[in-house]
Design an enzyme around this catalytic site. Structure first.
Site, short mmCIF file in Angstrom:
data_model
loop_
_atom_site.label_atom_id
_atom_site.label_comp_id
_atom_site.label_asym_id
_atom_site.label_seq_id
_atom_site.Cartn_x
_atom_site.Cartn_y
_atom_site.Cartn_z
N MET A 30 0.10 1.25 9.08
CA MET A 30 -1.21 1.70 8.58
C MET A 30 -1.98 0.54 7.97
O MET A 30 -2.94 0.74 7.23
CB MET A 30 -1.02 2.82 7.54
CG MET A 30 -0.33 4.04 8.15
SD MET A 30 -0.65 5.56 7.26
CE MET A 30 0.07 5.16 5.68
N HIS A 34 2.02 -6.50 4.50
CA HIS A 34 2.74 -7.36 3.57
C HIS A 34 3.95 -7.94 4.31
O HIS A 34 4.16 -7.67 5.50
CB HIS A 34 3.15 -6.57 2.32
CG HIS A 34 3.87 -5.29 2.62
ND1 HIS A 34 5.10 -5.24 3.22
CD2 HIS A 34 3.49 -3.99 2.42
CE1 HIS A 34 5.48 -3.99 3.36
NE2 HIS A 34 4.52 -3.20 2.90
N HIS A 37 6.17 -5.55 6.47
CA HIS A 37 5.65 -5.25 7.81
C HIS A 37 5.87 -6.45 8.74
O HIS A 37 6.26 -6.29 9.90
CB HIS A 37 4.13 -5.03 7.77
CG HIS A 37 3.68 -3.82 7.02
ND1 HIS A 37 2.90 -3.91 5.89
CD2 HIS A 37 3.86 -2.50 7.25
CE1 HIS A 37 2.62 -2.68 5.46
NE2 HIS A 37 3.20 -1.82 6.25
N MET A 184 8.65 -3.71 -1.10
CA MET A 184 7.26 -4.01 -0.73
C MET A 184 6.59 -2.76 -0.18
O MET A 184 7.20 -2.01 0.58
CB MET A 184 7.22 -5.13 0.28
CG MET A 184 7.62 -6.44 -0.33
SD MET A 184 7.33 -7.79 0.82
CE MET A 184 7.97 -9.13 -0.16
P1 AMP Z 1 3.23 1.75 6.81
O1 AMP Z 1 2.11 0.82 7.10
O2 AMP Z 1 3.47 1.98 5.35
O3 AMP Z 1 3.13 3.02 7.60
O4 AMP Z 1 4.54 1.02 7.32
C1 AMP Z 1 4.69 0.62 8.65
C2 AMP Z 1 6.14 0.35 8.92
O5 AMP Z 1 6.58 -0.71 8.08
C3 AMP Z 1 7.02 1.57 8.62
O6 AMP Z 1 8.04 1.66 9.61
C4 AMP Z 1 7.59 1.23 7.29
O7 AMP Z 1 8.83 1.84 7.02
C5 AMP Z 1 7.73 -0.27 7.39
N1 AMP Z 1 7.79 -0.86 6.05
C6 AMP Z 1 6.92 -0.67 5.03
N2 AMP Z 1 7.32 -1.34 3.93
C7 AMP Z 1 8.48 -1.96 4.27
C8 AMP Z 1 9.39 -2.80 3.57
N3 AMP Z 1 9.22 -3.13 2.29
N4 AMP Z 1 10.47 -3.26 4.24
C9 AMP Z 1 10.69 -2.93 5.53
N5 AMP Z 1 9.86 -2.14 6.26
C10 AMP Z 1 8.77 -1.66 5.63
#
Ligand code: AMP
Length: 282
Positions: A30, A34, A37, A184
């Site tokens: 989304m 960081h 990602h 993160m």
């Molecule tokens: P999001 O943008 O929050 O939907 O995250 C996108 C992807 O990155 C999802 O599969 C999350 O689980 C993964 N993700 C987010 N934060 C972390 C993190 N700190 N460590 C590993 N993967 C992450």
């Protein structure tokens, strides 16, 4: 890196890369990217011929309109970071492109969506399932990468892949943390300095609970440890701490807890809601 905002232009471009010798890896996000990602993106590039990433703040998975409105959107900075991490193609659609009409399809993930996050975020996993299924159809990757940070989401997507027979291998990447242990998250940038200073208590509390259980302590004792540890800061309001079966996330309350299991936590720091978990293997 090339960026596409329509399904048609994206498909046209990527179709040129589909051949038996070259796998396509996919990291859905989304945005507000960081280092966590980017670890997924780098791994995706290492393991595939073509690394595809999507950035889409999916409205159907937000049960709180305020959270959707405040979700950070930093597309230009994200593009730069993706380029540096080795992403080949970015799909960044608009709401009109993804949902020309309000979607009607409802997905039922059974008991997986009534526990933990599901209890507090009604409809969240229906929205996640819907958008990930759409993205899988659009991108048609060989492998898709998800973060353990969103453990329940990983299990929901594993079920989605299985139930809909997507020919996709799912890889779960360990949670990437700040030096002080805080997982993160895009939401961390919305923390005030005082909230940011308190936020590492969440992971500390999880680790301490893990030690209690490893030493033969009960779930009740582990829960007490978490509550006591978090109570040292007035910034944190605990929503839940649970010990759960790591295969189906059903709650474990038995006196003796035997690995594998997951320790899961969610808490509010002001207007920001954070989640974290640790997996305990045998
Ligand atoms: P999001 O943008 O929050 O939907 O995250 C996108 C992807 O990155 C999802 O599969 C999350 O689980 C993964 N993700 C987010 N934060 C972390 C993190 N700190 N460590 C590993 N993967 C992450």
């Amino acid at each position: 890196m090339q960026t596409f905002d329509t399904i048609e232009s994206f498909r046209k471009h990527v179709s040129g890369y589909r051949n038996p010798g070259k796998t396509i890896g996919f990291v859905p996000t989304m945005g507000a990217l960081h280092t966590g990602h980017l670890a997924l993106v780098r791994r995706c590039k290492q393991e595939n011929g073509l690394a595809v990433c999507s950035i889409y703040v999916n409205p159907t998975q937000f049960n709180n309109p305020e959270d959707l409105r405040n979700y950070p959107r930093t597309l230009e900075a994200d593009r730069q970071l993706l380029q540096e991490a080795g992403c080949d193609v970015l799909f960044a659609p608009t709401d009109a492109e993804m949902y020309p009409q309000a979607p009607h399809l409802k997905m039922d993930f059974g008991s997986l969506e009534t526990v933990l996050e599901g209890k507090f975020r009604t409809g969240h996993f229906n929205g996640v399932g819907l958008v990930v299924a759409k993205l899988f159809h659009i991108v048609q990757p060989d492998t898709a990468y998800f973060g353990q940070k969103d453990l329940q989401q990983c299990l929901v997507i594993r079920r989605l892949i299985r139930d809909l027979s997507f020919p996709i291998e799912m890889k779960i990447h360990p949670t990437v943390r700040e030096a002080d242990g805080l997982a993160m998250s895009s939401r961390n940038r919305r923390l005030t300095p005082a909230q940011r200073a308190a936020a590492p208590l969440l992971y500390q509390a999880l680790s301490m609970a893990g030690q209690v259980l490893a030493g033969g302590g009960t779930v009740e004792a582990a829960t007490k440890t978490v509550e006591t540890h978090l109570s040292q800061s007035g910034e944190i309001r605990l929503e839940y701490f649970e010990v759960a079966d790591s295969q189906n996330l059903s709650g474990i309350t038995s006196a003796v807890v035997v690995p594998p299991y997951a320790l899961c936590i969610a808490a509010h720091l002001g207007l920001v809601r954070l989640i974290d978990n640790i997996l305990v293997e045998p």
